[in-house]
Motif scaffolding. Structure first.
Motif, PDB file in Angstrom:
ATOM      1  N   ASN A  28       0.811  -1.215   0.000  1.00 39.73           N
ATOM      2  CA  ASN A  28       0.000   0.000   0.000  1.00 39.73           C
ATOM      3  C   ASN A  28       0.846   1.267   0.000  1.00 39.73           C
ATOM      4  O   ASN A  28       0.508   2.259  -0.652  1.00 39.73           O
ATOM      5  CB  ASN A  28      -0.970  -0.003   1.181  1.00 39.73           C
ATOM      6  CG  ASN A  28      -0.286  -0.133   2.529  1.00 39.73           C
ATOM      7  OD1 ASN A  28       0.503  -1.063   2.751  1.00 39.73           O
ATOM      8  ND2 ASN A  28      -0.593   0.765   3.449  1.00 39.73           N
ATOM      9  N   HIS A  29       1.974   1.242   0.691  1.00 45.76           N
ATOM     10  CA  HIS A  29       2.837   2.425   0.721  1.00 45.76           C
ATOM     11  C   HIS A  29       3.488   2.675  -0.636  1.00 45.76           C
ATOM     12  O   HIS A  29       3.742   3.831  -0.998  1.00 45.76           O
ATOM     13  CB  HIS A  29       3.896   2.283   1.814  1.00 45.76           C
ATOM     14  CG  HIS A  29       3.349   2.503   3.187  1.00 45.76           C
ATOM     15  ND1 HIS A  29       3.336   3.739   3.795  1.00 45.76           N
ATOM     16  CD2 HIS A  29       2.780   1.644   4.064  1.00 45.76           C
ATOM     17  CE1 HIS A  29       2.789   3.642   4.992  1.00 45.76           C
ATOM     18  NE2 HIS A  29       2.442   2.373   5.186  1.00 45.76           N
ATOM     19  N   ASP A  30       3.725   1.631  -1.378  1.00 49.05           N
ATOM     20  CA  ASP A  30       4.286   1.791  -2.726  1.00 49.05           C
ATOM     21  C   ASP A  30       3.282   2.483  -3.644  1.00 49.05           C
ATOM     22  O   ASP A  30       3.652   3.336  -4.458  1.00 49.05           O
ATOM     23  CB  ASP A  30       4.687   0.426  -3.290  1.00 49.05           C
ATOM     24  CG  ASP A  30       5.531  -0.357  -2.309  1.00 49.05           C
ATOM     25  OD1 ASP A  30       6.453   0.240  -1.730  1.00 49.05           O
ATOM     26  OD2 ASP A  30       5.251  -1.548  -2.096  1.00 49.05           O
ATOM     27  N   GLU A  31       2.012   2.126  -3.503  1.00 44.92           N
ATOM     28  CA  GLU A  31       0.969   2.764  -4.296  1.00 44.92           C
ATOM     29  C   GLU A  31       0.788   4.222  -3.910  1.00 44.92           C
ATOM     30  O   GLU A  31       0.569   5.090  -4.766  1.00 44.92           O
ATOM     31  CB  GLU A  31      -0.349   2.011  -4.140  1.00 44.92           C
ATOM     32  CG  GLU A  31      -0.503   0.824  -5.061  1.00 44.92           C
ATOM     33  CD  GLU A  31      -0.540   1.241  -6.524  1.00 44.92           C
ATOM     34  OE1 GLU A  31      -1.594   1.692  -6.998  1.00 44.92           O
ATOM     35  OE2 GLU A  31       0.510   1.125  -7.198  1.00 44.92           O
ATOM     36  N   LEU A  32       0.879   4.520  -2.620  1.00 46.20           N
ATOM     37  CA  LEU A  32       0.749   5.899  -2.167  1.00 46.20           C
ATOM     38  C   LEU A  32       1.897   6.757  -2.700  1.00 46.20           C
ATOM     39  O   LEU A  32       1.689   7.900  -3.134  1.00 46.20           O
ATOM     40  CB  LEU A  32       0.717   5.944  -0.636  1.00 46.20           C
ATOM     41  CG  LEU A  32      -0.527   5.355   0.018  1.00 46.20           C
ATOM     42  CD1 LEU A  32      -0.326   5.193   1.516  1.00 46.20           C
ATOM     43  CD2 LEU A  32      -1.748   6.218  -0.257  1.00 46.20           C
ATOM     44  N   CYS A  33       3.096   6.209  -2.676  1.00 41.56           N
ATOM     45  CA  CYS A  33       4.257   6.930  -3.209  1.00 41.56           C
ATOM     46  C   CYS A  33       4.109   7.150  -4.708  1.00 41.56           C
ATOM     47  O   CYS A  33       4.356   8.258  -5.216  1.00 41.56           O
ATOM     48  CB  CYS A  33       5.529   6.152  -2.897  1.00 41.56           C
ATOM     49  SG  CYS A  33       7.027   6.888  -3.603  1.00 41.56           S
ATOM     50  N   ARG A  34       3.724   6.125  -5.415  1.00 36.14           N
ATOM     51  CA  ARG A  34       3.550   6.233  -6.870  1.00 36.14           C
ATOM     52  C   ARG A  34       2.506   7.283  -7.222  1.00 36.14           C
ATOM     53  O   ARG A  34       2.693   8.076  -8.161  1.00 36.14           O
ATOM     54  CB  ARG A  34       3.152   4.871  -7.441  1.00 36.14           C
ATOM     55  CG  ARG A  34       2.887   4.864  -8.942  1.00 36.14           C
ATOM     56  CD  ARG A  34       2.688   3.430  -9.428  1.00 36.14           C
ATOM     57  NE  ARG A  34       2.381   3.387 -10.845  1.00 36.14           N
ATOM     58  CZ  ARG A  34       1.155   3.260 -11.353  1.00 36.14           C
ATOM     59  NH1 ARG A  34       0.118   3.126 -10.523  1.00 36.14           N
ATOM     60  NH2 ARG A  34       0.945   3.232 -12.646  1.00 36.14           N
ATOM     61  N   ASP A  35       1.430   7.320  -6.462  1.00 32.73           N
ATOM     62  CA  ASP A  35       0.387   8.303  -6.724  1.00 32.73           C
ATOM     63  C   ASP A  35       0.925   9.723  -6.556  1.00 32.73           C
ATOM     64  O   ASP A  35       0.641  10.608  -7.378  1.00 32.73           O
ATOM     65  CB  ASP A  35      -0.791   8.071  -5.774  1.00 32.73           C
ATOM     66  CG  ASP A  35      -1.946   9.019  -6.033  1.00 32.73           C
ATOM     67  OD1 ASP A  35      -2.549   8.933  -7.109  1.00 32.73           O
ATOM     68  OD2 ASP A  35      -2.225   9.873  -5.164  1.00 32.73           O
ATOM     69  N   TRP A  36       1.715   9.953  -5.514  1.00 32.02           N
ATOM     70  CA  TRP A  36       2.312  11.280  -5.321  1.00 32.02           C
ATOM     71  C   TRP A  36       3.259  11.623  -6.466  1.00 32.02           C
ATOM     72  O   TRP A  36       3.237  12.746  -6.983  1.00 32.02           O
ATOM     73  CB  TRP A  36       3.057  11.340  -3.994  1.00 32.02           C
ATOM     74  CG  TRP A  36       3.937  12.554  -3.913  1.00 32.02           C
ATOM     75  CD1 TRP A  36       3.534  13.855  -3.736  1.00 32.02           C
ATOM     76  CD2 TRP A  36       5.347  12.583  -4.072  1.00 32.02           C
ATOM     77  NE1 TRP A  36       4.623  14.694  -3.766  1.00 32.02           N
ATOM     78  CE2 TRP A  36       5.751  13.938  -3.973  1.00 32.02           C
ATOM     79  CE3 TRP A  36       6.328  11.594  -4.277  1.00 32.02           C
ATOM     80  CZ2 TRP A  36       7.086  14.331  -4.075  1.00 32.02           C
ATOM     81  CZ3 TRP A  36       7.640  11.986  -4.382  1.00 32.02           C
ATOM     82  CH2 TRP A  36       8.015  13.327  -4.282  1.00 32.02           C
TER      83      TRP A  36
END
Length: 242
Positions: free
Chosen positions: A67-75
């Protein structure tokens, strides 16, 4: 060949280098399955992802989506700050990427986009970051975000009566689809050293590297495991997610 599963790294590349050495990882003989959450906590987010990209060139690696990888990618894609992400390790990741060469961002975005939601091996062992909710298994999951956000699988596994036979009609149907399931996502401890924990046929390998725990790598066949020093001791001037 060993199959080695690695818990949530959370930007702790120093711990990753340490634990790979302690496990005497071999490019020729080991399959490395990373359970996701490569970023968010310590200051070396960019360096961690760059290390994984380079490691994939020499080793047999499977990278799962956290989930943190997706949050970073979104930013990275939108330049929009998510306040919740920032207070849960994202601020350190944002600073790391803004200090890095922008020319490398494309390769990192490609890495994040290539992450797999789950991996199922030939022995019917399932690997994923968080969990799934469909009683019939991963192929029937309605919401793919469950693979990297769900916490109910681990909650369920912890309360299953150890004396309950898998053939009993009361045994959770969700768990009968696979031989063993390996996850991260939910830290076993945030306050000190923890070891991989088993509930029913589920193994949690997140030993709190984002907080005050070590990073763990485990042999799925023997359950032998190796750990780094508590990650916060490798970043003595930082708070991580503590």
């Amino acid at each position: 060949m060993r199959t080695l599963v690695i818990g949530d790294i959370h930007s702790g590349v120093r711990a990753l280098e340490q634990v790979l050495e302690r496990a005497t990882v071999s490019a020729a003989n080991d399959h490395l399955i990373f359970l996701g959450d490569y970023v968010d906590a310590w200051s070396t987010a960019f360096e961690t992802v760059q290390y994984l990209i380079e490691l994939d060139k020499t080793h047999n690696c499977t990278f799962l989506r956290g989930n943190h990888d997706e949050l970073c990618r979104d930013w990275m894609l939108t330049d929009k700050d998510n306040p919740t992400w920032l207070i849960h390790g994202g601020a350190a990741t944002k600073a790391s990427y803004l200090n890095a060469n922008r020319s490398a961002w494309e390769a990192h975005l490609n890495f994040f986009a290539s992450l797999e939601n789950y991996y199922l091996d030939s022995n019917n062992n399932l690997f994923l970051h968080a969990g799934f909710t469909n009683l019939k298994g991963i192929e029937h999951e309605y919401f793919e975000q469950s693979f990297y956000w769900d916490r109910t699988l681990w909650e369920l596994a912890q309360v299953v009566d150890g004396n309950l036979d898998v053939l009993d009609k009361k045994y959770p149907k969700r768990l009968t689809n696979y031989n063993e399931i390996f996850i991260g996502h939910t830290p076993i401890s945030k306050t000190g050293v923890a070891t991989p924990k088993n509930g029913a046929n589920v193994w949690n390998v997140d030993t709190g590297a984002a907080f005050k725990g070590p990073l763990t790598i485990m042999d799925i066949a023997t359950k032998e495991f190796w750990q780094s020093d508590p990650v916060h001791t490798l970043y003595p001037l930082e708070n991580g997610r503590n």
